[in-house]
Write an enzyme that holds these catalytic residues in place. Structure first.
Site, mmCIF file in Angstrom:
data_model
loop_
_atom_site.group_PDB
_atom_site.id
_atom_site.type_symbol
_atom_site.label_atom_id
_atom_site.label_comp_id
_atom_site.label_asym_id
_atom_site.label_seq_id
_atom_site.Cartn_x
_atom_site.Cartn_y
_atom_site.Cartn_z
ATOM 1 N N SER A 107 -12.954 -8.074 38.995
ATOM 2 C CA SER A 107 -14.092 -8.234 37.834
ATOM 3 C C SER A 107 -14.887 -7.194 37.386
ATOM 4 O O SER A 107 -14.874 -6.231 38.083
ATOM 5 C CB SER A 107 -15.043 -9.486 38.318
ATOM 6 O OG SER A 107 -16.136 -9.419 37.524
ATOM 7 N N TYR A 130 -15.532 -7.816 30.904
ATOM 8 C CA TYR A 130 -16.684 -8.402 30.147
ATOM 9 C C TYR A 130 -17.143 -7.371 29.118
ATOM 10 O O TYR A 130 -17.542 -6.030 29.554
ATOM 11 C CB TYR A 130 -17.735 -8.659 31.031
ATOM 12 C CG TYR A 130 -17.647 -9.901 31.682
ATOM 13 C CD1 TYR A 130 -17.304 -11.133 31.237
ATOM 14 C CD2 TYR A 130 -18.338 -9.754 33.047
ATOM 15 C CE1 TYR A 130 -17.430 -12.266 31.853
ATOM 16 C CE2 TYR A 130 -18.036 -11.148 33.987
ATOM 17 C CZ TYR A 130 -17.682 -12.484 33.260
ATOM 18 O OH TYR A 130 -17.971 -13.629 33.880
ATOM 19 N N THR A 155 -12.180 -11.643 28.966
ATOM 20 C CA THR A 155 -12.882 -12.904 29.200
ATOM 21 C C THR A 155 -13.940 -13.365 28.136
ATOM 22 O O THR A 155 -14.551 -12.603 27.373
ATOM 23 C CB THR A 155 -13.756 -13.023 30.456
ATOM 24 O OG1 THR A 155 -12.968 -12.731 31.489
ATOM 25 C CG2 THR A 155 -14.354 -14.377 30.569
ATOM 26 N N LYS A 249 -8.631 -14.878 28.369
ATOM 27 C CA LYS A 249 -9.245 -15.821 29.255
ATOM 28 C C LYS A 249 -10.254 -16.535 28.558
ATOM 29 O O LYS A 249 -11.236 -15.958 28.079
ATOM 30 C CB LYS A 249 -9.562 -15.186 30.651
ATOM 31 C CG LYS A 249 -10.169 -16.122 31.864
ATOM 32 C CD LYS A 249 -10.380 -15.331 33.049
ATOM 33 C CE LYS A 249 -11.016 -16.233 34.210
ATOM 34 N NZ LYS A 249 -12.356 -16.465 34.067
ATOM 35 N N HIS A 273 -13.782 -21.553 32.828
ATOM 36 C CA HIS A 273 -14.636 -20.779 33.865
ATOM 37 C C HIS A 273 -14.922 -21.617 35.110
ATOM 38 O O HIS A 273 -16.186 -21.453 35.558
ATOM 39 C CB HIS A 273 -15.823 -20.352 33.140
ATOM 40 C CG HIS A 273 -16.341 -18.829 33.447
ATOM 41 N ND1 HIS A 273 -16.172 -17.599 32.846
ATOM 42 C CD2 HIS A 273 -16.848 -18.529 34.586
ATOM 43 C CE1 HIS A 273 -16.694 -16.824 33.212
ATOM 44 N NE2 HIS A 273 -17.048 -17.035 34.551
HETATM 45 C C1 LIG Z 1 -18.509 -16.933 42.037
HETATM 46 C C2 LIG Z 1 -17.802 -16.986 40.883
HETATM 47 C C3 LIG Z 1 -17.583 -15.916 40.299
HETATM 48 C C4 LIG Z 1 -16.944 -15.598 38.908
HETATM 49 N N1 LIG Z 1 -16.995 -14.508 38.192
HETATM 50 C C5 LIG Z 1 -16.102 -14.175 37.203
HETATM 51 C C6 LIG Z 1 -16.160 -12.919 36.401
HETATM 52 O O1 LIG Z 1 -16.757 -12.273 36.949
HETATM 53 N N2 LIG Z 1 -15.177 -12.885 35.478
HETATM 54 C C7 LIG Z 1 -14.663 -13.900 35.093
HETATM 55 O O2 LIG Z 1 -13.786 -13.796 34.169
HETATM 56 N N3 LIG Z 1 -14.467 -14.928 35.635
HETATM 57 C C8 LIG Z 1 -15.597 -15.206 36.866
HETATM 58 N N4 LIG Z 1 -15.534 -16.803 37.346
HETATM 59 C C9 LIG Z 1 -14.351 -17.659 36.801
HETATM 60 C C10 LIG Z 1 -13.147 -17.460 37.729
HETATM 61 O O3 LIG Z 1 -12.621 -16.355 37.133
HETATM 62 C C11 LIG Z 1 -12.136 -18.797 37.446
HETATM 63 O O4 LIG Z 1 -12.183 -18.759 36.084
HETATM 64 C C12 LIG Z 1 -12.754 -20.065 38.076
HETATM 65 O O5 LIG Z 1 -13.303 -19.680 39.245
HETATM 66 C C13 LIG Z 1 -11.716 -21.077 38.021
HETATM 67 O O6 LIG Z 1 -12.230 -22.376 38.618
HETATM 68 P P1 LIG Z 1 -12.286 -22.614 40.157
HETATM 69 O O7 LIG Z 1 -13.083 -22.050 40.812
HETATM 70 O O8 LIG Z 1 -12.424 -24.085 39.966
HETATM 71 O O9 LIG Z 1 -10.837 -22.162 40.829
HETATM 72 C C14 LIG Z 1 -16.185 -16.823 38.506
HETATM 73 C C15 LIG Z 1 -16.092 -17.873 39.231
HETATM 74 C C16 LIG Z 1 -16.938 -17.859 40.432
HETATM 75 C C17 LIG Z 1 -16.615 -19.391 41.180
#
Ligand SMILES: Cc1cc2nc3c(=O)[nH]c(=O)nc-3n(C[C@H](O)[C@H](O)[C@H](O)COP(=O)(O)O)c2cc1C
Length: 382
Positions: A107, A130, A155, A249, A273
């Site tokens: 990330s 981002y 994203t 994404k 997300h």
């Molecule tokens: C704690 C956490 C932090 C996340 N941070 C980012 C991020 O920095 N960038 C991003 O594109 N998605 C982020 N996401 C979304 C994840 O990339 C992903 O889309 C999502 O976790 C998928 O759903 P799931 O947790 O049910 O598998 C984050 C998700 C979580 C749980």
């Protein structure tokens, strides 16, 4: 890990080890959090149509993604602040992914820098961007390419931050705020507190260079306040600036997926997300088939709510090339570091294998849409 059989068990271990405010950050979702249930329910909505008397004595999970062969259709999703879950959490995830032969996406809001992770990991590294402001984005893209990241993820679903009540209620912020409540939270989770005290406060390491030590931008990333003006023309410019594979994404409609491919993206990631941005968005698992029909030749990755190998098999049968794991691998990380992540990946792979055998499909590559059907209403739910 003893007594751990599935992702729910890892979730329970993660919940036990992490202070409540850190677990809430990992787990929480937007608005009334109903998106979490919708994401899971969408996978339960499908049942398998098994084929019998098929030779399934050998099963194969190998697949192709972005022109490369993958041993299993899994990718570790980009997640910010992994250092809050485990010391050097980004590295633990990246190493477990490399050990399993699958890509890891770092990330923008990582706690180890683009270069630090690249130096220590041999595997296929992706970088998630981002766009806080365009100059910073340019610098990140150049650094990711110089550090030999193969794939850039843009994203697109964070024009502003989602309304996450748990984080607001807890006052969750980096650096952690000192309050009596936070201190009690830490003291009642001594294993986490010890690793936190001995390893120091996680930093946003991508911002620690001369050109990027922009505190306003760091604060914006932490508040997830991005360049809300970023549009299709900017995507085309990003395409021109990035020589590697490009994925977009946060896509949830066929029209947007088509436009991404026309703009030169190599594929899209269907994602809400993990329900963290808005509870009212479509569930990715429900739109796979329609998007696959709209972009038949492009790579399609799905995330949000994937917790089992059976979910993975359903997603692939519906038309995805691979799935991304977010919270599932984070539970493993928070419970037991790299070993926990490796174990989660192994569990999901075993479940994919078992599912293929039990539905009469010898290979991931042989899955087609007629291996799944909507459950009759009477039988809906778990
Ligand atoms: C704690 C956490 C932090 C996340 N941070 C980012 C991020 O920095 N960038 C991003 O594109 N998605 C982020 N996401 C979304 C994840 O990339 C992903 O889309 C999502 O976790 C998928 O759903 P799931 O947790 O049910 O598998 C984050 C998700 C979580 C749980």
């Amino acid at each position: 890990m003893k007594g751990v059989f599935d992702i729910d068990d890892y979730r329970a271990k993660a919940k036990k080890r992490l202070p409540a405010m850190v677990f809430d950050y990992l787990e929480g979702a937007a608005d009334d959090e109903s998106g979490l249930d919708h994401n899971r329910a969408a996978f339960h909505r499908w049942e398998f149509c098994p084929r019998r008397l098929v030779d399934v004595s050998a099963r194969e999970q190998q697949t192709r993604l972005l022109g490369k062969s993958l041993p299993t259709p899994l990718v570790i999703a980009p997640t910010g602040l992994n250092g809050a879950f485990w010391p050097k959490g980004d590295l633990a995830l990246a190493k477990a992914a490399a050990g399993a032969g699958i890509p890891f996406a770092l990330s923008t809001a990582s706690n180890m820098s683009i270069e630090e992770v690249a130096r220590e990991v041999q595997g296929d590294l992706w970088f998630q961007l981002y766009v806080v402001h365009k100059n910073l984005a340019k610098s990140f893209v150049e650094r990711a390419w110089a550090a030999e990241y193969s794939t850039l993820i843009l994203t697109t679903d964070v024009a502003v931050n989602g309304f996450r009540k748990r984080d607001l209620r807890n006052g969750f912020a980096m650096p952690f705020r000192t309050s009596v409540r936070a201190a009690c939270d830490g003291l009642t989770h001594p294993k986490w507190l010890w690793s936190y005290l001995t390893n120091g406060m996680p930093q946003l390491r991508n911002f620690a260079t001369d050109t990027t030590s922009d505190t306003a931008a760091q604060a914006a990333v932490l508040r997830r306040e991005m360049d809300a003006g970023f549009d299709w023309d900017d995507l085309k410019r990003l395409r021109d600036a990035w020589p590697g594979k490009l994925l977009v994404k946060g896509i949830l409609t066929s029209a947007d997926a088509t436009r991404c491919i026309e703009a030169g993206a190599d594929g899209v990631i269907l994602s809400n997300h993990g329900a963290r941005q808005h509870a009212g968005l479509p569930v990715p698992a429900n739109v796979i088939a329609a998007v696959r029909d709209a972009v038949p030749a492009s790579d399609l990755i799905v995330d949000s709510g994937v917790r089992t190998g059976a979910d993975v098999v359903k997603a692939i049968a519906l038309g995805a090339n691979a799935v991304m794991l977010g919270r599932a691998t984070l539970y493993g990380l928070a419970a037991n570091g790299e070993a926990g992540v490796a174990d989660v990946l192994a569990m999901i792979r075993r479940d994919i294998d078992r599912t293929l055998a039990l539905i009469g499909c010898p290979a991931i590559s042989a899955l087609t849409r007629d291996f799944v059907a909507e459950r009759p209403l009477m039988a809906a739910g778990r």
